[in-house]
Design a protein around this motif. Sequence first.
Motif, PDB file in Angstrom:
ATOM      1  N   LEU A   1       0.830  -1.205   0.000  1.00 24.78           N
ATOM      2  CA  LEU A   1       0.000   0.000   0.000  1.00 24.78           C
ATOM      3  C   LEU A   1       0.866   1.258   0.000  1.00 24.78           C
ATOM      4  O   LEU A   1       0.556   2.243  -0.686  1.00 24.78           O
ATOM      5  CB  LEU A   1      -0.933   0.020   1.214  1.00 24.78           C
ATOM      6  CG  LEU A   1      -2.179  -0.860   1.186  1.00 24.78           C
ATOM      7  CD1 LEU A   1      -2.970  -0.685   2.476  1.00 24.78           C
ATOM      8  CD2 LEU A   1      -3.067  -0.523  -0.015  1.00 24.78           C
TER       9      LEU A   1
ATOM     10  N   GLU B   1      -4.727  -0.152  -5.582  1.00 19.17           N
ATOM     11  CA  GLU B   1      -5.213   0.062  -4.218  1.00 19.17           C
ATOM     12  C   GLU B   1      -6.348  -0.911  -3.890  1.00 19.17           C
ATOM     13  O   GLU B   1      -6.365  -1.537  -2.830  1.00 19.17           O
ATOM     14  CB  GLU B   1      -5.700   1.508  -4.053  1.00 19.17           C
ATOM     15  CG  GLU B   1      -5.954   1.924  -2.619  1.00 19.17           C
ATOM     16  CD  GLU B   1      -4.698   2.353  -1.880  1.00 19.17           C
ATOM     17  OE1 GLU B   1      -4.792   2.665  -0.682  1.00 19.17           O
ATOM     18  OE2 GLU B   1      -3.613   2.384  -2.504  1.00 19.17           O
TER      19      GLU B   1
ATOM     20  N   SER C   1      -9.164   2.002   5.760  1.00 16.13           N
ATOM     21  CA  SER C   1      -8.579   2.216   4.432  1.00 16.13           C
ATOM     22  C   SER C   1      -9.571   1.858   3.340  1.00 16.13           C
ATOM     23  O   SER C   1      -9.735   2.605   2.362  1.00 16.13           O
ATOM     24  CB  SER C   1      -7.313   1.373   4.266  1.00 16.13           C
ATOM     25  OG  SER C   1      -6.321   1.756   5.164  1.00 16.13           O
TER      26      SER C   1
ATOM     27  N   PRO D   1      -6.283   8.643   0.579  1.00 15.55           N
ATOM     28  CA  PRO D   1      -5.655   7.360   0.933  1.00 15.55           C
ATOM     29  C   PRO D   1      -4.147   7.440   1.169  1.00 15.55           C
ATOM     30  O   PRO D   1      -3.649   6.880   2.164  1.00 15.55           O
ATOM     31  CB  PRO D   1      -6.002   6.452  -0.259  1.00 15.55           C
ATOM     32  CG  PRO D   1      -7.261   7.035  -0.801  1.00 15.55           C
ATOM     33  CD  PRO D   1      -7.104   8.509  -0.646  1.00 15.55           C
TER      34      PRO D   1
ATOM     35  N   ASN E   1      -3.442   6.298   4.992  1.00 12.74           N
ATOM     36  CA  ASN E   1      -2.941   4.942   5.236  1.00 12.74           C
ATOM     37  C   ASN E   1      -1.747   4.873   6.185  1.00 12.74           C
ATOM     38  O   ASN E   1      -1.760   4.090   7.139  1.00 12.74           O
ATOM     39  CB  ASN E   1      -2.608   4.251   3.913  1.00 12.74           C
ATOM     40  CG  ASN E   1      -3.855   3.808   3.157  1.00 12.74           C
ATOM     41  OD1 ASN E   1      -4.947   3.782   3.724  1.00 12.74           O
ATOM     42  ND2 ASN E   1      -3.712   3.486   1.895  1.00 12.74           N
TER      43      ASN E   1
END
Length: 311
Positions: A64, A109, A243, A281, A285
Motif C-alpha cells: 500500500l 489500491e 482504508s 488514501p 494509510n
Amino acid sequence: MENYTNTFHFNLTMFVNIGSYRYPAFVLCLLMFAFIVSANIIILLVISQERTLHEPMYMFIALLSVNALYGSTGFFPRFLMDLLSDTHLISRPACFTQIYIIYTYASYEMTILGIMAFDRYVAVCEPLHYHNKMTHKKVCILSAFAWIMPAFSVATCLYLAIRLPLCGNKILKVYCAVWNVAKLSCVSTLISNIVGLLVAVVTVFLPLIYVLYTYCRIIIVCSKMSSEFKSKVFQTCLPHTISFVTFSIAVFCDVALSRIDVEKLNPYLAVILSLEFVLIPPVLNPLVYGLTLPEIRKHILRMWPWFCKQT
C-alpha cells in the motif's frame, strides 16, 4: 458531420481562478506531498528492517505504501505546476501517461485491499491453517496478481481511448481521465464503454464484493468468540476497514462526478471531490497503520531518533 481534430494538447478546465491564494494552496499541497512521501517511506523502512514484521499482513501494508508513492509521484508534480500556472494545457502523451498512472494506482489500491481482506479472513476464520495457506510463495503470487492484472486491464482501456478520433480538447477535470477523454470522441464509444465496464467490475466491484463477504464471515466468527478474541480481531482489522471504506467513498465520489453535470456544482466542491481518491488514501494509510498497529508504532518510536539524525 463533425470534423475530426488532431488534438496535440488537452485543456484542463476545472482549475478555479483563486488569484493570489494559489501560492498558499501550492505550499499546502507541497507539504501534503512531502508528508505522503516521508510517511510512506518510514512505513517501508520500518517493515523492511524489522524481521518480526516480515509477515503477510505487514508485507501487504508495505505494498500500500509503495502504491501511495507511485500514485502521488504520478499526480502531484504536474498538479503543483498547474496551481501556479495561468494556463492548464497538457500534451497528449503526458495526458495519457497521467491517466495510466492514476488509474493503475486506483486499481492497485483496490486489489491490494482485496488480498489484505483474504489475509485477515484466513487469520481469523482459519487460524490453524494460516501459516500453511499464507506461505511466502502465496504472498508473492497474490502480490504479483495485484500488480499485473490491473496493469494490463488499464492498458487495454487506455489503448482504446488513444485510438479515438476527438472533436475537442477540453477536459472538465484537474487531471486527465479516460471517461472525460472519451466524451470528446467524434465516434461511438460503445466498445470502450463495454471494456471499461468489464475492467471496473474486475478491478473494483469484485474486490469490493469479496471484502464485504470476508468481513461478514469475520463478524460471524467473532460473534461466537470471547471478548479478548474480538478485541484482538478488531485491532488488526480496523486499519484495513478504515482504508477500504475511505478509498471506496473517494472512488464513488470520483465516478459519480464523471457521470453528472459538473458545471452545475460549486467549482470548489467539484475540485475537492475529484481530488479525494488521489489525496486522502496516501495521507491516511500511513497514519492509520502507523498509529493503530502496535507493532509498527513500537518500531517507529524506536527508530525515530535514527530518522531525526538522517534529517
